[in-house]
Design a protein around this motif. Structure first.
Motif, PDB file in Angstrom:
ATOM      1  N   LYS A   1     -41.683  20.504  16.767  1.00  0.00           N
ATOM      2  CA  LYS A   1     -43.195  19.936  15.798  1.00  0.00           C
ATOM      3  C   LYS A   1     -42.176  20.195  14.817  1.00  0.00           C
ATOM      4  CE  LYS A   1     -46.605  23.018  15.310  1.00  0.00           C
ATOM      5  NZ  LYS A   1     -47.313  24.453  15.427  1.00  0.00           N
ATOM      6  N   LEU A   2     -41.659  21.233  14.454  1.00  0.00           N
ATOM      7  CA  LEU A   2     -40.901  21.541  12.858  1.00  0.00           C
ATOM      8  C   LEU A   2     -40.649  19.614  12.605  1.00  0.00           C
ATOM      9  CD1 LEU A   2     -39.931  23.435  10.855  1.00  0.00           C
ATOM     10  CD2 LEU A   2     -37.466  23.764  12.134  1.00  0.00           C
ATOM     11  N   ALA A   3     -39.624  18.939  13.245  1.00  0.00           N
ATOM     12  CA  ALA A   3     -39.306  18.088  12.619  1.00  0.00           C
ATOM     13  C   ALA A   3     -40.653  16.567  12.534  1.00  0.00           C
ATOM     14  CB  ALA A   3     -37.938  17.291  13.918  1.00  0.00           C
ATOM     15  N   SER A   4     -41.167  16.515  13.202  1.00  0.00           N
ATOM     16  CA  SER A   4     -41.896  16.084  13.000  1.00  0.00           C
ATOM     17  C   SER A   4     -43.264  16.493  11.523  1.00  0.00           C
ATOM     18  CB  SER A   4     -43.418  15.509  14.154  1.00  0.00           C
ATOM     19  OG  SER A   4     -44.261  17.134  14.684  1.00  0.00           O
ATOM     20  N   GLU A   5     -42.986  17.323  11.196  1.00  0.00           N
ATOM     21  CA  GLU A   5     -43.506  18.598  10.141  1.00  0.00           C
ATOM     22  C   GLU A   5     -43.574  17.208   9.331  1.00  0.00           C
ATOM     23  OE1 GLU A   5     -43.916  22.445   9.538  1.00  0.00           O
ATOM     24  OE2 GLU A   5     -44.788  22.676  11.512  1.00  0.00           O
ATOM     25  N   PRO A   6     -44.120  17.088   8.212  1.00  0.00           N
ATOM     26  CA  PRO A   6     -43.872  16.416   6.353  1.00  0.00           C
ATOM     27  C   PRO A   6     -42.593  17.517   5.584  1.00  0.00           C
ATOM     28  CG  PRO A   6     -46.342  16.738   6.602  1.00  0.00           C
ATOM     29  CD  PRO A   6     -45.806  17.677   7.580  1.00  0.00           C
ATOM     30  N   VAL A   7     -42.690  16.936   5.310  1.00  0.00           N
ATOM     31  CA  VAL A   7     -41.517  17.201   3.805  1.00  0.00           C
ATOM     32  C   VAL A   7     -42.208  17.493   2.657  1.00  0.00           C
ATOM     33  CG1 VAL A   7     -39.426  17.076   2.617  1.00  0.00           C
ATOM     34  CG2 VAL A   7     -38.925  15.512   4.462  1.00  0.00           C
ATOM     35  N   PRO A   8     -42.099  19.082   2.790  1.00  0.00           N
ATOM     36  CA  PRO A   8     -42.720  19.162   1.507  1.00  0.00           C
ATOM     37  C   PRO A   8     -42.791  18.774   0.086  1.00  0.00           C
ATOM     38  CG  PRO A   8     -41.686  21.688   2.896  1.00  0.00           C
ATOM     39  CD  PRO A   8     -40.725  20.313   3.227  1.00  0.00           C
ATOM     40  N   ASP A   9     -43.756  18.595  -0.564  1.00  0.00           N
ATOM     41  CA  ASP A   9     -43.304  18.209  -1.969  1.00  0.00           C
ATOM     42  C   ASP A   9     -42.649  18.573  -2.985  1.00  0.00           C
ATOM     43  OD1 ASP A   9     -45.882  16.250  -1.799  1.00  0.00           O
ATOM     44  OD2 ASP A   9     -47.336  17.372  -2.311  1.00  0.00           O
ATOM     45  N   ARG A  10     -42.331  19.418  -3.209  1.00  0.00           N
ATOM     46  CA  ARG A  10     -41.359  20.165  -3.835  1.00  0.00           C
ATOM     47  C   ARG A  10     -39.854  20.142  -4.014  1.00  0.00           C
ATOM     48  NH1 ARG A  10     -40.548  26.412  -2.870  1.00  0.00           N
ATOM     49  NH2 ARG A  10     -40.629  26.495   0.300  1.00  0.00           N
ATOM     50  N   PHE A  11     -39.614  19.626  -1.919  1.00  0.00           N
ATOM     51  CA  PHE A  11     -38.435  19.029  -1.557  1.00  0.00           C
ATOM     52  C   PHE A  11     -37.969  17.159  -2.097  1.00  0.00           C
ATOM     53  CE2 PHE A  11     -38.509  22.770   1.694  1.00  0.00           C
ATOM     54  CZ  PHE A  11     -37.899  23.563   0.825  1.00  0.00           C
ATOM     55  N   THR A  12     -38.995  17.276  -1.978  1.00  0.00           N
ATOM     56  CA  THR A  12     -39.274  15.609  -2.554  1.00  0.00           C
ATOM     57  C   THR A  12     -39.229  15.150  -3.589  1.00  0.00           C
ATOM     58  OG1 THR A  12     -40.746  15.576  -0.563  1.00  0.00           O
ATOM     59  CG2 THR A  12     -40.445  13.227  -2.071  1.00  0.00           C
ATOM     60  N   ALA A  13     -39.636  15.909  -4.467  1.00  0.00           N
ATOM     61  CA  ALA A  13     -39.693  16.173  -5.941  1.00  0.00           C
ATOM     62  C   ALA A  13     -38.396  16.644  -6.244  1.00  0.00           C
ATOM     63  CB  ALA A  13     -40.799  16.689  -6.387  1.00  0.00           C
ATOM     64  N   LEU A  14     -37.593  17.441  -5.609  1.00  0.00           N
ATOM     65  CA  LEU A  14     -36.233  18.186  -5.800  1.00  0.00           C
ATOM     66  C   LEU A  14     -34.913  16.247  -5.662  1.00  0.00           C
ATOM     67  CD1 LEU A  14     -34.435  19.456  -7.020  1.00  0.00           C
ATOM     68  CD2 LEU A  14     -33.970  20.769  -4.369  1.00  0.00           C
ATOM     69  N   LEU A  15     -35.661  16.352  -4.100  1.00  0.00           N
ATOM     70  CA  LEU A  15     -34.492  14.680  -4.354  1.00  0.00           C
ATOM     71  C   LEU A  15     -34.960  14.033  -4.908  1.00  0.00           C
ATOM     72  CD1 LEU A  15     -34.878  15.002  -0.017  1.00  0.00           C
ATOM     73  CD2 LEU A  15     -33.273  15.543  -1.885  1.00  0.00           C
ATOM     74  N   ASP A  16     -35.657  13.256  -5.670  1.00  0.00           N
ATOM     75  CA  ASP A  16     -35.922  12.354  -6.282  1.00  0.00           C
ATOM     76  C   ASP A  16     -35.678  12.311  -8.133  1.00  0.00           C
ATOM     77  OD1 ASP A  16     -38.084  11.044  -4.723  1.00  0.00           O
ATOM     78  OD2 ASP A  16     -40.160  12.153  -5.266  1.00  0.00           O
ATOM     79  N   ARG A  17     -35.260  14.497  -8.075  1.00  0.00           N
ATOM     80  CA  ARG A  17     -34.900  14.507  -9.466  1.00  0.00           C
ATOM     81  C   ARG A  17     -33.100  14.248  -9.169  1.00  0.00           C
ATOM     82  NH1 ARG A  17     -37.799  19.478 -10.115  1.00  0.00           N
ATOM     83  NH2 ARG A  17     -35.997  20.280  -9.512  1.00  0.00           N
TER      84      ARG A  17
ATOM     85  N   ILE B   1     -36.792  28.075  28.851  1.00  0.00           N
ATOM     86  CA  ILE B   1     -36.760  28.332  27.725  1.00  0.00           C
ATOM     87  C   ILE B   1     -36.194  27.305  27.188  1.00  0.00           C
ATOM     88  CG2 ILE B   1     -34.834  29.004  26.212  1.00  0.00           C
ATOM     89  CD1 ILE B   1     -34.821  31.723  28.770  1.00  0.00           C
ATOM     90  N   ASP B   2     -35.729  27.080  28.042  1.00  0.00           N
ATOM     91  CA  ASP B   2     -34.771  25.320  26.473  1.00  0.00           C
ATOM     92  C   ASP B   2     -36.448  24.080  26.678  1.00  0.00           C
ATOM     93  OD1 ASP B   2     -32.270  25.582  27.864  1.00  0.00           O
ATOM     94  OD2 ASP B   2     -31.863  24.209  29.578  1.00  0.00           O
ATOM     95  N   ASP B   3     -37.779  24.129  27.143  1.00  0.00           N
ATOM     96  CA  ASP B   3     -38.299  23.332  27.150  1.00  0.00           C
ATOM     97  C   ASP B   3     -39.258  24.483  25.886  1.00  0.00           C
ATOM     98  OD1 ASP B   3     -37.921  21.715  28.919  1.00  0.00           O
ATOM     99  OD2 ASP B   3     -39.225  22.552  30.413  1.00  0.00           O
ATOM    100  N   SER B   4     -39.408  24.658  26.121  1.00  0.00           N
ATOM    101  CA  SER B   4     -40.152  25.807  24.534  1.00  0.00           C
ATOM    102  C   SER B   4     -38.991  25.607  23.467  1.00  0.00           C
ATOM    103  CB  SER B   4     -39.827  27.421  24.917  1.00  0.00           C
ATOM    104  OG  SER B   4     -41.270  27.698  26.510  1.00  0.00           O
ATOM    105  N   LEU B   5     -38.298  25.431  23.837  1.00  0.00           N
ATOM    106  CA  LEU B   5     -37.802  25.486  22.559  1.00  0.00           C
ATOM    107  C   LEU B   5     -37.801  24.070  21.768  1.00  0.00           C
ATOM    108  CD1 LEU B   5     -33.882  27.559  23.085  1.00  0.00           C
ATOM    109  CD2 LEU B   5     -36.016  28.179  21.050  1.00  0.00           C
ATOM    110  N   LYS B   6     -37.888  22.983  22.441  1.00  0.00           N
ATOM    111  CA  LYS B   6     -37.685  21.892  22.512  1.00  0.00           C
ATOM    112  C   LYS B   6     -38.946  21.061  21.796  1.00  0.00           C
ATOM    113  CE  LYS B   6     -36.898  17.282  24.054  1.00  0.00           C
ATOM    114  NZ  LYS B   6     -37.621  16.575  22.849  1.00  0.00           N
ATOM    115  N   ARG B   7     -40.111  22.238  21.974  1.00  0.00           N
ATOM    116  CA  ARG B   7     -41.439  22.375  21.829  1.00  0.00           C
ATOM    117  C   ARG B   7     -41.292  22.111  20.868  1.00  0.00           C
ATOM    118  NH1 ARG B   7     -42.889  23.257  26.687  1.00  0.00           N
ATOM    119  NH2 ARG B   7     -43.395  25.371  26.402  1.00  0.00           N
ATOM    120  N   ALA B   8     -40.661  23.579  20.336  1.00  0.00           N
ATOM    121  CA  ALA B   8     -40.518  24.043  18.546  1.00  0.00           C
ATOM    122  C   ALA B   8     -39.933  22.934  17.530  1.00  0.00           C
ATOM    123  CB  ALA B   8     -40.067  25.332  19.040  1.00  0.00           C
ATOM    124  N   PHE B   9     -38.752  22.891  17.621  1.00  0.00           N
ATOM    125  CA  PHE B   9     -37.997  22.355  17.112  1.00  0.00           C
ATOM    126  C   PHE B   9     -38.558  20.726  17.028  1.00  0.00           C
ATOM    127  CE2 PHE B   9     -34.547  25.294  18.024  1.00  0.00           C
ATOM    128  CZ  PHE B   9     -34.467  25.590  16.694  1.00  0.00           C
TER     129      PHE B   9
END
Length: 65
Positions: free
Chosen positions: A28-44, A18-26
């Motif tokens: 994977k999520l952490a390595s995904e790029p930040v969506p453009d809409r969030f980047t634009a919001l941060l820039d604004r 279970i620990d290994d599965s959760l670590k892999r899931a997180f």
């Protein structure tokens, strides 16, 4: 229900799986790029300048009292 769960013995192999599965899931999520809409919001937000301290801590009176 809690009593049933408390009576069960822990399975270290299952816990590790279970620990290994959760670590892999997180990971994977952490390595995904930040969506453009969030980047634009941060820039604004950055472009709008710093927020004065008293304005940042004020929430219109809701909650802290």
């Amino acid at each position: 229900m809690a009593r049933i769960m408390a009576d069960r013995r822990r399975n270290p192999d299952l816990d590790r799986e279970i620990d290994d599965s959760l670590k892999r899931a997180f990971d994977k999520l952490a390595s995904e790029p930040v969506p453009d809409r969030f980047t634009a919001l941060l820039d604004r937000l950055r472009a709008s300048g710093p927020v004065p301290r008293d304005a940042a801590s004020s929430d219109g009176g809701a909650g802290d009292e």
